[in-house]
Design a protein around this motif. Structure first.
Motif, PDB file in Angstrom:
ATOM      1  N   LEU A   1      14.395   9.680  11.835  1.00  0.00           N
ATOM      2  CA  LEU A   1      15.163  10.709  11.195  1.00  0.00           C
ATOM      3  C   LEU A   1      14.565  11.027   9.547  1.00  0.00           C
ATOM      4  N   GLY A   2      14.214   9.887   9.121  1.00  0.00           N
ATOM      5  CA  GLY A   2      13.294   9.888   7.677  1.00  0.00           C
ATOM      6  C   GLY A   2      12.083  10.401   8.164  1.00  0.00           C
ATOM      7  N   PHE A   3      11.387  10.001   9.086  1.00  0.00           N
ATOM      8  CA  PHE A   3      10.057  10.639   9.353  1.00  0.00           C
ATOM      9  C   PHE A   3      10.064  11.965   9.647  1.00  0.00           C
ATOM     10  N   VAL A   4      11.084  12.668  10.424  1.00  0.00           N
ATOM     11  CA  VAL A   4      11.316  14.056  10.743  1.00  0.00           C
ATOM     12  C   VAL A   4      11.451  14.801   9.262  1.00  0.00           C
ATOM     13  N   SER A   5      12.010  14.098   8.486  1.00  0.00           N
ATOM     14  CA  SER A   5      12.254  14.903   7.137  1.00  0.00           C
ATOM     15  C   SER A   5      11.181  14.854   6.446  1.00  0.00           C
ATOM     16  N   GLN A   6      10.297  14.091   6.632  1.00  0.00           N
ATOM     17  CA  GLN A   6       9.060  13.907   5.743  1.00  0.00           C
ATOM     18  C   GLN A   6       7.756  14.430   6.332  1.00  0.00           C
ATOM     19  N   ALA A   7       7.942  14.672   7.652  1.00  0.00           N
ATOM     20  CA  ALA A   7       6.699  14.980   8.706  1.00  0.00           C
ATOM     21  C   ALA A   7       5.867  15.959   7.988  1.00  0.00           C
ATOM     22  N   HIS A   8       6.747  17.351   7.301  1.00  0.00           N
ATOM     23  CA  HIS A   8       5.742  18.371   6.820  1.00  0.00           C
ATOM     24  C   HIS A   8       5.587  18.151   5.247  1.00  0.00           C
ATOM     25  N   ASP A   9       5.974  17.291   4.663  1.00  0.00           N
ATOM     26  CA  ASP A   9       5.577  16.957   3.256  1.00  0.00           C
ATOM     27  C   ASP A   9       4.086  16.631   3.171  1.00  0.00           C
ATOM     28  N   HIS A  10       3.715  16.330   1.856  1.00  0.00           N
ATOM     29  CA  HIS A  10       2.372  16.109   1.292  1.00  0.00           C
ATOM     30  C   HIS A  10       2.190  14.900   1.934  1.00  0.00           C
ATOM     31  N   PRO A  11       0.683  14.712   2.692  1.00  0.00           N
ATOM     32  CA  PRO A  11       0.439  13.424   3.259  1.00  0.00           C
ATOM     33  C   PRO A  11       0.801  12.237   2.358  1.00  0.00           C
ATOM     34  N   ARG A  12       0.260  12.632   1.130  1.00  0.00           N
ATOM     35  CA  ARG A  12       0.194  11.271   0.076  1.00  0.00           C
ATOM     36  C   ARG A  12       1.594  10.927   0.064  1.00  0.00           C
ATOM     37  N   GLU A  13       2.582  11.785   0.113  1.00  0.00           N
ATOM     38  CA  GLU A  13       4.042  11.481  -0.116  1.00  0.00           C
ATOM     39  C   GLU A  13       4.638  10.515   0.992  1.00  0.00           C
ATOM     40  N   VAL A  14       4.003  10.969   2.296  1.00  0.00           N
ATOM     41  CA  VAL A  14       4.466  10.386   3.587  1.00  0.00           C
ATOM     42  C   VAL A  14       3.647   8.882   3.487  1.00  0.00           C
ATOM     43  N   ARG A  15       2.624   8.879   3.045  1.00  0.00           N
ATOM     44  CA  ARG A  15       2.001   7.300   2.988  1.00  0.00           C
ATOM     45  C   ARG A  15       2.474   6.371   1.936  1.00  0.00           C
ATOM     46  N   LYS A  16       3.140   7.260   0.927  1.00  0.00           N
ATOM     47  CA  LYS A  16       3.951   6.472  -0.043  1.00  0.00           C
ATOM     48  C   LYS A  16       5.183   6.012   0.264  1.00  0.00           C
ATOM     49  N   LEU A  17       5.653   6.559   1.389  1.00  0.00           N
ATOM     50  CA  LEU A  17       7.007   6.359   1.747  1.00  0.00           C
ATOM     51  C   LEU A  17       6.932   4.965   2.646  1.00  0.00           C
ATOM     52  N   GLY A  18       5.793   5.141   3.671  1.00  0.00           N
ATOM     53  CA  GLY A  18       5.666   4.298   4.667  1.00  0.00           C
ATOM     54  C   GLY A  18       5.393   2.848   3.866  1.00  0.00           C
ATOM     55  N   LEU A  19       4.416   2.882   2.901  1.00  0.00           N
ATOM     56  CA  LEU A  19       4.225   1.470   2.181  1.00  0.00           C
ATOM     57  C   LEU A  19       5.524   0.881   1.325  1.00  0.00           C
ATOM     58  N   VAL A  20       6.487   1.848   0.916  1.00  0.00           N
ATOM     59  CA  VAL A  20       7.549   1.463   0.328  1.00  0.00           C
ATOM     60  C   VAL A  20       8.561   0.873   1.403  1.00  0.00           C
ATOM     61  N   TYR A  21       8.731   1.494   2.555  1.00  0.00           N
ATOM     62  CA  TYR A  21       9.292   0.895   3.648  1.00  0.00           C
ATOM     63  C   TYR A  21       8.845  -0.433   4.117  1.00  0.00           C
TER      64      TYR A  21
ATOM     65  N   THR B   1      11.968   7.079  -2.517  1.00  0.00           N
ATOM     66  CA  THR B   1      11.526   5.446  -2.250  1.00  0.00           C
ATOM     67  C   THR B   1      12.615   4.389  -2.185  1.00  0.00           C
ATOM     68  N   SER B   2      13.714   4.631  -2.817  1.00  0.00           N
ATOM     69  CA  SER B   2      14.789   3.819  -2.612  1.00  0.00           C
ATOM     70  C   SER B   2      15.336   3.723  -1.049  1.00  0.00           C
ATOM     71  N   GLY B   3      15.399   5.044  -0.595  1.00  0.00           N
ATOM     72  CA  GLY B   3      16.077   4.895   0.886  1.00  0.00           C
ATOM     73  C   GLY B   3      15.023   4.201   1.817  1.00  0.00           C
ATOM     74  N   ALA B   4      13.433   4.533   1.567  1.00  0.00           N
ATOM     75  CA  ALA B   4      12.739   3.855   2.369  1.00  0.00           C
ATOM     76  C   ALA B   4      12.754   2.258   2.226  1.00  0.00           C
ATOM     77  N   PHE B   5      12.745   1.783   0.957  1.00  0.00           N
ATOM     78  CA  PHE B   5      12.770   0.316   0.577  1.00  0.00           C
ATOM     79  C   PHE B   5      13.970  -0.238   1.387  1.00  0.00           C
ATOM     80  N   PHE B   6      15.229   0.387   1.219  1.00  0.00           N
ATOM     81  CA  PHE B   6      16.264  -0.302   1.646  1.00  0.00           C
ATOM     82  C   PHE B   6      16.388  -0.409   3.195  1.00  0.00           C
ATOM     83  N   ASN B   7      15.820   0.685   3.784  1.00  0.00           N
ATOM     84  CA  ASN B   7      15.759   0.971   5.146  1.00  0.00           C
ATOM     85  C   ASN B   7      14.880  -0.419   5.646  1.00  0.00           C
ATOM     86  N   GLY B   8      13.909  -0.839   5.234  1.00  0.00           N
ATOM     87  CA  GLY B   8      13.188  -1.617   5.546  1.00  0.00           C
ATOM     88  C   GLY B   8      13.912  -3.169   5.427  1.00  0.00           C
ATOM     89  N   ILE B   9      14.989  -3.378   4.318  1.00  0.00           N
ATOM     90  CA  ILE B   9      15.678  -4.322   4.349  1.00  0.00           C
ATOM     91  C   ILE B   9      16.660  -4.291   5.484  1.00  0.00           C
TER      92      ILE B   9
END
Length: 750
Positions: free
Chosen positions: A358-378, A454-462
């Motif tokens: 669901l998070g990827f769907v919401s970010q799929a059409h964002d700027h690639p740099r933002e998507v990469r950042k959220l992946g690393l935060v996760y 970023t906080s949502g991605a981080f805590f999804n990882g947790i």
């Protein structure tokens, strides 16, 4: 919708942040309890008692150091075992003409503390000391004093104690018993006994080149149903690694095998200690000083390295698992990485995968740099969680216990809290309520989550890490068995846990760096709100699975937890509909929601569920058959397996746990199936279940024998005791009934 998604992420963040803080606090408590030395001893009352209040000159009496321990606390024998400190008399203060002998120790009890073994006294003990009174001592009162030190321990903490105890003795021409004479006589009967026809011996079972060696003790006994054991007096240059392994009777002698590990010098030439028979509430023991001989005709050969039965669908994997100790460090790290990746498709983690999609769907059409950042935060959230788990493992090891993967799921209170937490997550996904920041700190966190995500991605990882721990993926158990071995360094533990975390996060990081692979996903829209609600159902299924685990700990009381979840759901609905979205009488609604929670906790959770007092295992050995036509499972013990093999019967052992989804899938699809049931009947085989739900230390120790730290583990033993057990594949698609049947057929081949 963006506001709802952010508040949901923040809800996960707040809950998991609390969970991580609890884990860190637990590490601190464990370490503090393990190393605290300044606390005052308050759980043991010490006194000096005498067998006689009046004694004659030239006589001998018995003095006693009486230690009375509070419920749940214990002190230690002369050889405390793997942990503890024996009680000591540092100094006697005696009048002229009175001399003391050595302490006479009553037979202790054997206690398992994690994976460690200790020799302890519970409730009451009297350490006996003979006193000799010279014939020239003048009549009159005498003052006797002794300076004592001891260590008192409970399951969670140890406290040193010290006290000077005193007693008065009157010297006269006539002797008179003291009020404590009966108590002293009681503990005199618990001293090691004398048996002229003991005919005891000790012999090495085999010559070995490592620092461990099996040794067999045997002695004459009329009690064939005794539970024999050997308690050594000394452990400075050696230690015993495993529980006593009871051997079949031979010529009227009890026989027991133990594994001795030397820690310094050469192999001992003799051993002094107690030969113990556990026949009732109070064990019987005989003091023995045994010269160790070589066994000319060993009855049980040393266990060869285990082999692995492989299915035709995954033979390469099975061969790799057959001898994990021979794999190189890079290969073990690769197993850790691969196991972490496979965790993504295990049932425990599937609900979080849906949320991540669901998070990827919401970010799929964002700027690639933002998507990469959220992946690393996760990925950072995953790695942070695994660092916390590694810290917990290290803390448990430093406290002297044996650690294992998913060990927190053996804690009933943890399961209750996780059940409530995941239920609230499901209710939030259904839209029943939302969590909104209520303080400046929480508002700042919520603003950060809303602005950056970023906080949502981080805590999804947790959350993914928390739900992954009860699952053991293929390859992962081999890596964990190596990393969690007692002799491994803390650096190895951290390295392997981080590698598992990298494997778990890798697919999402890869997708974030190649966003073009996400083009097949539809654009964000109203469907996402429906999808979020749909994802509440797998999360609710996770809550139901967690709820089912509590039955092991609370029995029929567990339905009160269901009542509490209903009250929590009602309070959440009132909060969402009448406080968050309502406009009138919010105060009444808040008071009602709070009253439901207070009533639920005090009356239901504390009063009826009694969540602080789980059921104590009774040790029942009755059949554990799960259905009328199912396998007649018996409760596992090493002694039971030995006896079955000695009787010529093949054996299958399933190491499992209620919280292990892979274990349950293996049993239902490959083991407890009609073809295997019929094969066991034809071969007169026995099936044992080693229930690891509460992580009992004897099963932890047995798993470690096969370089495992987690379940599942399925072993098939041949009736031939010279042959090693076969390890069946642990992954469902490589197991199958055919593999089990083949192993059972092989177990009866000569």
């Amino acid at each position: 919708m963006q506001k709802k998604r952010n508040s949901f992420k923040f809800f996960i963040g707040s809950c998991i942040y609390t969970y991580v803080r609890t884990l860190l606090a637990l590490i601190g408590v464990v370490l503090l309890g393990a190393f605290a030395t300044k606390a005052q001893a308050a759980h043991t009352q010490a006194s000096l008692i005498l067998s006689e209040s009046t004694a004659r000159p030239g006589s001998s009496i018995m003095a006693g150091i009486h230690l009375h321990m509070d419920q749940g606390w214990h002190t230690y024998w002369r050889n405390p075992g793997d942990s503890g400190i024996p009680t000591k008399i540092k100094k006697w203060e005696l009048p002229a003409g009175v001399t003391v002998g050595e302490i006479q120790w009553p037979v202790p009890e054997k206690m398992f503390i994690g994976a460690l073994t200790a020799h302890v006294y519970n409730d009451d003990v009297v350490l006996l000391v003979p006193l000799t009174i010279s014939s020239d001592v003048k009549p009159g009162p005498l003052k006797l004093a002794a300076d004592l030190s001891w260590l008192e321990c409970s399951e969670t903490s140890c406290v040193p104690g010290r006290k000077t105890v005193e007693a008065s003795l009157n010297i006269s021409g006539e002797s008179a018993p003291s009020p404590e004479a009966t108590l002293i006589e009681t503990f005199k009967k618990r001293l090691p006994q004398s048996k002229p026809d003991l005919a005891a011996s000790a012999s090495w079972e085999a010559n070995v080149t490592t620092n461990t060696r099996p040794i067999v003790f045997e002695w004459a006994s009329n009690n064939g149903f005794a539970n024999p054991d050997f308690f050594p007096f000394d452990n400075t240059k050696y230690e015993f690694l495993t529980n006593a392994h009871i051997l079949p009777l031979a010529a009227g002698k009890l026989r027991v095998q133990k594994i001795l590990k030397k820690t310094a010098g050469d192999w001992p030439a003799k051993l002094s200690g107690l030969l113990v028979e556990q026949t009732g509430e109070a064990p019987i023991a005989y003091e023995a000083d045994l010269a160790i001989t070589s066994s000319s005709n060993p009855q049980i050969a040393p266990t060869p390295p285990p082999t692995t039965t492989s299915g035709t669908r995954n033979s390469d994997n099975a061969d790799a698992l057959a001898a994990p100790g021979t794999q190189s460090m890079p290969m073990k790290l690769f197993y850790a990485f691969l196991g972490g990746m496979i965790l993504n498709i295990m049932p425990c983690v599937l609900p979080v995968i849906a949320l991540k999609i669901l998070g990827f769907v919401s970010q799929a059409h964002d700027h690639p740099r933002e998507v990469r950042k959220l992946g690393l935060v996760y990925a950072a959230g995953v790695l942070t969680s695994f660092l916390v788990l590694a810290g917990l493992i290290i803390g448990v090891k430093l406290a002297g216990h044996r650690a294992g993967w998913g060990m927190q799921f053996s804690n009933p209170q943890f399961i209750v809290i996780m059940t409530i937490l995941v239920t609230l997550v499901a209710l939030n996904l259904f839209g029943l309520f939302e969590i909104t920041p209520g303080s400046k700190v929480m508002s700042a966190a919520g603003t950060l989550a809303a602005r950056e995500g970023t906080s949502g991605a981080f805590f999804n990882g947790i959350l993914a890490t928390v739900l992954a721990t009860p699952c053991t993926a293929p390859f992962l158990s081999v890596a964990l068995g190596f990393a969690l071995a007692p002799q491994q360094s803390n650096l190895i533990v951290v390295l392997f846990f981080l590698t598992i975390g990298v494997g778990l996060a890798f697919p999402y990081v890869l997708l974030s760096f190649f966003p073009q692979w996400l083009k097949f996903l539809p654009k964000p829209g109203i469907w996402m709100e429906k999808f979020k609600i749909a994802m509440g159902f797998p999360m609710l299924a996770t809550a139901f699975w967690l709820f089912s685990l509590t039955f092991t700990h609370y029995g029929k009381r567990v339905w009160w937890l269901g009542i509490f979840l209903v009250l929590v759901g009602m309070a959440a609905w009132i909060y969402g509909d009448f406080i968050q979205r309502g406009r009138k009488r919010k105060g009444i609604a808040a008071a009602l929601a709070l009253a439901l929670l207070i009533f639920g906790y005090t009356f239901v959770v504390e009063g009826k569920l009694q969540w602080r007092s789980p059921i104590v295992e009774t040790g029942n050995t009755a059949s554990l058959k799960e259905s009328p036509d199912g396998i007649d499972w018996q409760r596992w013990s090493s002694q039971a397996v030995t006896q079955a093999r000695a009787a010529g019967r093949p054996v299958i052992v399933d190491f499992t746990a209620d919280w292990c989804a892979t274990c349950q899938a293996n049993k239902s699809a490959s083991i407890d199936v009609p073809s295997v049931r019929e094969k066991l009947r034809q071969l007169n085989g026995l099936a044992f279940v080693a229930d690891y739900t509460k992580t009992p230390p004897e099963i932890t120790e047995e798993l470690n024998r096969y370089e495992r730290s987690a379940v599942p583990l399925v072993l098939v033993f041949s009736a031939n005791t010279n042959r090693p057990p076969e390890i069946l594949p642990e992954n469902l698609w490589a197991l199958g009934p055919g593999v089990v049947l083949k192993a059972l057929d092989k177990a009866v081949q000569k």
